[in-house]
Every structure is written in structure tokens, then in C-alpha cells.
Design an enzyme around this catalytic site. Structure first.
Site, PDB file in Angstrom:
ATOM      1  N   LYS A  62      59.159 -26.514  48.290  1.00  0.00           N
ATOM      2  CA  LYS A  62      59.163 -27.977  48.233  1.00  0.00           C
ATOM      3  C   LYS A  62      60.064 -28.470  47.096  1.00  0.00           C
ATOM      4  O   LYS A  62      60.783 -29.466  47.248  1.00  0.00           O
ATOM      5  CB  LYS A  62      57.723 -28.499  48.054  1.00  0.00           C
ATOM      6  CG  LYS A  62      56.865 -28.292  49.304  1.00  0.00           C
ATOM      7  CD  LYS A  62      55.380 -28.562  49.058  1.00  0.00           C
ATOM      8  CE  LYS A  62      54.566 -28.137  50.298  1.00  0.00           C
ATOM      9  NZ  LYS A  62      53.105 -28.220  50.074  1.00  0.00           N
ATOM     10  N   GLN A 118      48.544 -29.156  45.817  1.00  0.00           N
ATOM     11  CA  GLN A 118      48.756 -27.969  46.647  1.00  0.00           C
ATOM     12  C   GLN A 118      47.415 -27.326  46.999  1.00  0.00           C
ATOM     13  O   GLN A 118      46.603 -27.049  46.121  1.00  0.00           O
ATOM     14  CB  GLN A 118      49.660 -26.972  45.899  1.00  0.00           C
ATOM     15  CG  GLN A 118      49.999 -25.727  46.702  1.00  0.00           C
ATOM     16  CD  GLN A 118      50.821 -26.054  47.962  1.00  0.00           C
ATOM     17  OE1 GLN A 118      51.741 -26.871  47.928  1.00  0.00           O
ATOM     18  NE2 GLN A 118      50.460 -25.446  49.086  1.00  0.00           N
ATOM     19  N   ASP A 141      51.016 -36.628  51.623  1.00  0.00           N
ATOM     20  CA  ASP A 141      50.527 -35.642  52.595  1.00  0.00           C
ATOM     21  C   ASP A 141      49.781 -36.332  53.750  1.00  0.00           C
ATOM     22  O   ASP A 141      49.591 -35.734  54.812  1.00  0.00           O
ATOM     23  CB  ASP A 141      49.583 -34.638  51.907  1.00  0.00           C
ATOM     24  CG  ASP A 141      50.250 -33.279  51.696  1.00  0.00           C
ATOM     25  OD1 ASP A 141      51.296 -33.028  52.331  1.00  0.00           O
ATOM     26  OD2 ASP A 141      49.718 -32.482  50.900  1.00  0.00           O
TER      27      ASP A 141
END
Lengths: 313, 313
Positions: A62, A118, A141
Site C-alpha cells: 500500500k 491494518q 476501507d
């Protein structure tokens, strides 16, 4: 969407890597424009707890992808044993005070920073508690229940769509596959893929069926699908004869199977038997190189969109 | 779930009125217990804007139902032309300060008051803006997107399930019809019935398909269903030969059709051709007297549950 068995027509392989590359170029150019016009760029704060190798590797991916398109990412590393309350406090700080990263926001001219925690988190931390704390304006997200509710509801739009489901629909639309009035079967009902992709397909006017571990006749249901979204996490579960000739097959599965011929001892396969699918389907995504690269591209897109929304305010 | 054509077996009629009556008795007894044990009863604040006859009649029905089980309801009547901001302020007052109704809360010993905004609202008011303001702890209608998101997500539970979808599942379970691993087809995808009932069925392990106005082959899909939830708002749309023999048919539709033989000039029918369904289905709900009474019963149940949660805090 028809083929005859004699033809042995090969499916079109949907090249997720190439499509993701195109999207990243589009994003890079938009970030450049923001920077020129407003002197600001989007940011992404990534919180990592502990030192799981797989998480580190995802985060690295990422970080690289952000750098490539001009999004400023910065990592917040927290120790494995961090108390839940401390992690939540960190999220709240990022929600409320972007200026705690004065250096980043002033020197790097960041206009907006999405927040990504994460996953998975260590066992002593309740993921729901943490994810619920992320401000929905920064939830790039798209996992917040409020975002999921709006994703499903008519007349409502979430601020961010979850990255993998969004990537699946993007793969379809960029391959010229219309969703409207098609029979779509989603295999799996997870919070991060199955459920939200079903909601997205429904909103896009597909006729949607969700099959899952408690479904008794998945095979026959999948065989009726014009569009299959496979997100069950079962290596090679969907065989060629489960697929309607000409169907579009989006394979979200990423399963490690033993492979002594490789140095690593394993290789990644999807939920769909790829070789068999190639002989029957109209379109099919490979694993790796299908949905995977799209997930990261959609994360960049969400981060860009968040920044644009902030600047337009 | 099988029948032979020769038998002409009649479906079991699911008596929603009787089931709702049983549930109301259960609620009345729980309210009585709360009152005895804690000296408190649940409350329900109903906001009505304008003077639509149908809304008045629904509100009257709810008021009577509350009174019958011992829930203290009170109406807040606002004029047709009330500005949106003023309505929102009223909602916020009810969210934050139960004690603005000192009289109600002290004299009537109300422990908790659910908030219900009777829909539809006049055209100058944005319903979404108003409904989003209702505190999710008091959203006894369960329409808040956060509640809908949690309804769909694995491992999450909404504080309140929307009343009509919850009523449909209650009708099934109280009729001894298991949902797990069954093929369920939901006809319609509205925010208040189709979408949430599909999410509830999915969570209950049914294999769920949603068909809607853009579906091209509803008839053949519905014919595969073990459980049909009809919520399309189309009078008598689902014919007998669309129904798999032995299926359970829950008819949410309430459609007025002309009937010169009645004084009113109309009668109410469902989305399912009831007479035809009776000859094929295993179970079928009548209209009226099926789902309708359950919606009000579930509103009372949500209000009771909200009060219990408040007291237990």
C-alpha cells in the site's frame, strides 16, 4: 453470452493488473491536478499493530502504491501488546486533529488523510470496537456499519465503498460487462467482500443470490449465474461445469496450496478452477493478477475522493 | 414440503392477528413486570407532521396498541408547514433530554421513550435528514443506516430490527418454519421491507435471492423458493403457478383494489393471489390479518426491549 461446446471458445482473461495500472495512472494525474490547483495532496495514515509478516507485506504494498500516485502515506507502528484503549485513542487523535501530524500536513501539504487500520489485530483487541471509532469521513476501507447500511439502502450513498467489492464492479464495468438485470451469484457472505458486493450488485440492478456454507445446492444455483463473484476462500471450489457458458467470473479467493515445484513450497489459487473456467466462461479473472491489484487501486481512489471532498468543502 | 396435485391440499393460513395477539400478551406481561419490579414503564414518542388521514389512522392504531400493553405513548403534533430545522430540533430534544417531558417521565414513570417519526413527511422535508437524527438508541423503527448496516454484518447486531421484516421472521418461526439452508426469495428491495428482510434471512442462514422491478425472470426464480417474502406493492402479482408446492408465502403487500360491492368502494389485497396460493403453498399469510398486525406488535416489542436495555444499564 452464449457459446457452443464444439467451439471450445477460450474465455477472455480480465487482466486486473493492467486495469489497476490504468486506474492508478488516472489517480496519479488527478493527484497532480490537486497539487497544482490547490497546493495539496491526499494522505493516508496506516496503523499497524505488532509485526505480522503478512501485514507488513500488505502495508508495504500500500505504501509503494501511494508513493507511485503521489499520495503521502505515513505509518503508525504500535507494539503487539498495545492496550485496546490506547489504539482507540490513536484513532480518535487521527479523526479529530489532523494537525497532530503538523509536519506531514504543513510540510507535505496534505489536505486529507484517510485512516486505515491494518487487519487482523492481535487477539486481545476487539476489531469492531476499533473500526467503529474511525470517523466515517476518513474510513477509506469503507468497513464502518454506517457505510455498509448506506451501501445497501436505496437513495443513500456511503462516503466510501469497501475496496474489494468496488474493485469487482470496476473490473466488470471496465470489461464492458453490464450488470443490470443479470443474474448474479455471490459465493460467500463475509463483511468485507460477500455482503457488500451483493449490496453493490443489487443497487446496480442485478438480480442477486448469496450462497454460503449453509447452502445445500450451491452448484446448481451458481450454474444459473450470468455473473459469479467467488469469495468463499475455498481453493478451486468452483469447477468448470458449475459455470454457465459465457458467464463472467470474478474470483476474489486467494488460497495458498502446496506446490513442491516452487521454491516457496506453495502457490496462490482462487476459489475457481481457473483452467476449467477458461474453457466455459465468457470472462474470468486470474489469481493472482485479477481482483488483488484492484483492491489496492480502489484504496487509492477512495483516498483521492476523500481529499477531493475535503477540498471542495 | 411436498404435495401432490391430486390432493388439492389446502395451505395452512398463518393467522398474523392471532400470533400478534399472543405477542402483545407476552409484552403486556413483561411491561407489568417492569412496572412492579422497577416502578417504570416503556414510552413511545410519536411525531406526526400535518394531518394526513392515513397517517392519523396508523398513529391511532399504534396509540391504542401501546395503551393495551401498558406502554405510555405520547404524540407530538407539528403543523404541515413546519420547517425541517424545527422538526429536527424536536427530534434532538427527544434524543437528548427525556426530561423535557418531565410530566410524562415523572408522573407516568417512563424509563425510556422510543422515537417514531410517522412517514411520509411533507414534500418540503428531507426524510433522510430527519431519520438520521434519531438517536440509534431510540430508533424503534430500526430505519437508521447504522442499524441496517449492523443488521447485515456478521458478528454485529442492530439495537433494533425494522418492525415489518422482524414480523415476517417471527411469523415463520412461530409457525414452526425453519429458515436455515432454505431457498428464500424476497420480491422487492425497499429500504423498509425488501432489503432488511433479505439481510435478516441471510443472517438466519437462508440462501437468499432478491428479485425486483429490473429482474427479467422473476416468475421462474420465485418458483424455486421454499420461502417467498412478497413485498413488491403489486396487487395479486404472484400467481399460484409461481409458487413451489409446499412453500411458505409471507405476503407483505397491502394494495387497494376497486371493489364496488363494498361501501368504501375498495378492498385490500396482497402481492400474492391468495386463493390460488392456498391451493399450492404449504403456508400463506392473508391480507389483511397477516403481516400487518405483526408490524405493530414488533414496534411494541422494540419499545419494550429499548426500555429493558435502559433499565439494565
Amino acid at each position: 453470452m452464449a457459446s457452443s461446446e464444439e467451439e471450445q471458445k477460450k474465455a477472455t482473461i480480465i487482466d486486473g493488473k493492467a486495469i489497476a495500472h490504468t486506474i492508478r495512472s488516472e489517480i496519479a494525474s488527478e493527484v497532480q491536478q490537486l497539487s497544482t490547483k490547490h497546493g495539496k495532496v491526499p494522505g493516508l495514515a496506516v496503523i499497524i499493530v505488532g509485526s505480522r509478516k503478512d501485514s507488513q507485506s500488505y502495508v508495504n504494498m500500500k505504501r509503494k502504491a501511494c508513493a507511485e500516485v503521489g499520495i503521502k502515506s505515513y505509518d503508525i507502528n504500535l507494539p503487539e501488546k498495545v492496550p485496546e484503549a490506547e489504539l482507540i485513542q490513536k484513532v480518535q487523535e487521527l479523526n479529530a486533529h489532523p494537525d497532530i501530524h503538523v509536519l506531514a500536513f504543513v510540510l507535505l501539504k496534505i489536505s486529507f488523510a484517510g485512516i486505515l487500520v491494518q487487519l487482523p489485530l492481535p487477539a486481545h483487541i476487539n476489531e469492531e470496537n476499533v473500526l467503529n471509532e474511525i470517523s466515517i469521513e476518513k474510513d477509506v476501507d469503507g468497513f464502518h456499519p454506517l457505510n455498509i447500511g448506506k451501501l445497501g439502502m436505496k437513495g443513500r450513498d456511503p462516503l466510501f465503498q469497501p475496496c474489494t467489492p468496488k474493485g469487482c464492479l470496476e473490473l466488470l464495468s471496465r470489461s464492458g460487462i453490464s450488470v443490470k438485470s443479470k443474474r448474479a451469484v455471490v459465493v460467500g457472505r463475509s463483511n468485507i467482500v460477500g455482503l457488500p458486493v451483493a449490496l453493490l450488485l443489487l443497487k446496480a440492478d442485478a438480480t442477486v443470490t448469496v450462497v454460503h456454507s449453509r447452502t445445500t445446492d450451491s452448484e446448481s444455483i451458481i450454474r444459473e449465474a450470468d455473473i459469479i463473484i467467488a469469495a468463499a476462500g475455498q481453493a478451486n471450489m468452483i469447477k468448470g461445469d458449475w459455470i454457465k457458458p459465457g458467464a463472467a467470473v470474478i474470483d476474489v479467493g486467494t488460497n495458498a496450496v502446496d506446490d513442491p515445484s516452487r521454491k516457496s513450497g506453495y502457490r496462490l489459487v482462487g476459489d475457481v478452477d481457473f483452467e476449467q473456467a477458461c474453457k466455459v466462461a465468457g470472462w474470468v479473472t486470474p489469481v493472482p493478477g485479477g481482483v488483488g491489484p484492484m483492491t489496492v487501486a480502489m484504496l487509492l481512489k477512495n483516498t483521492l475522493d476523500g481529499a477531493k471532498r475535503k477540498i471542495e468543502q
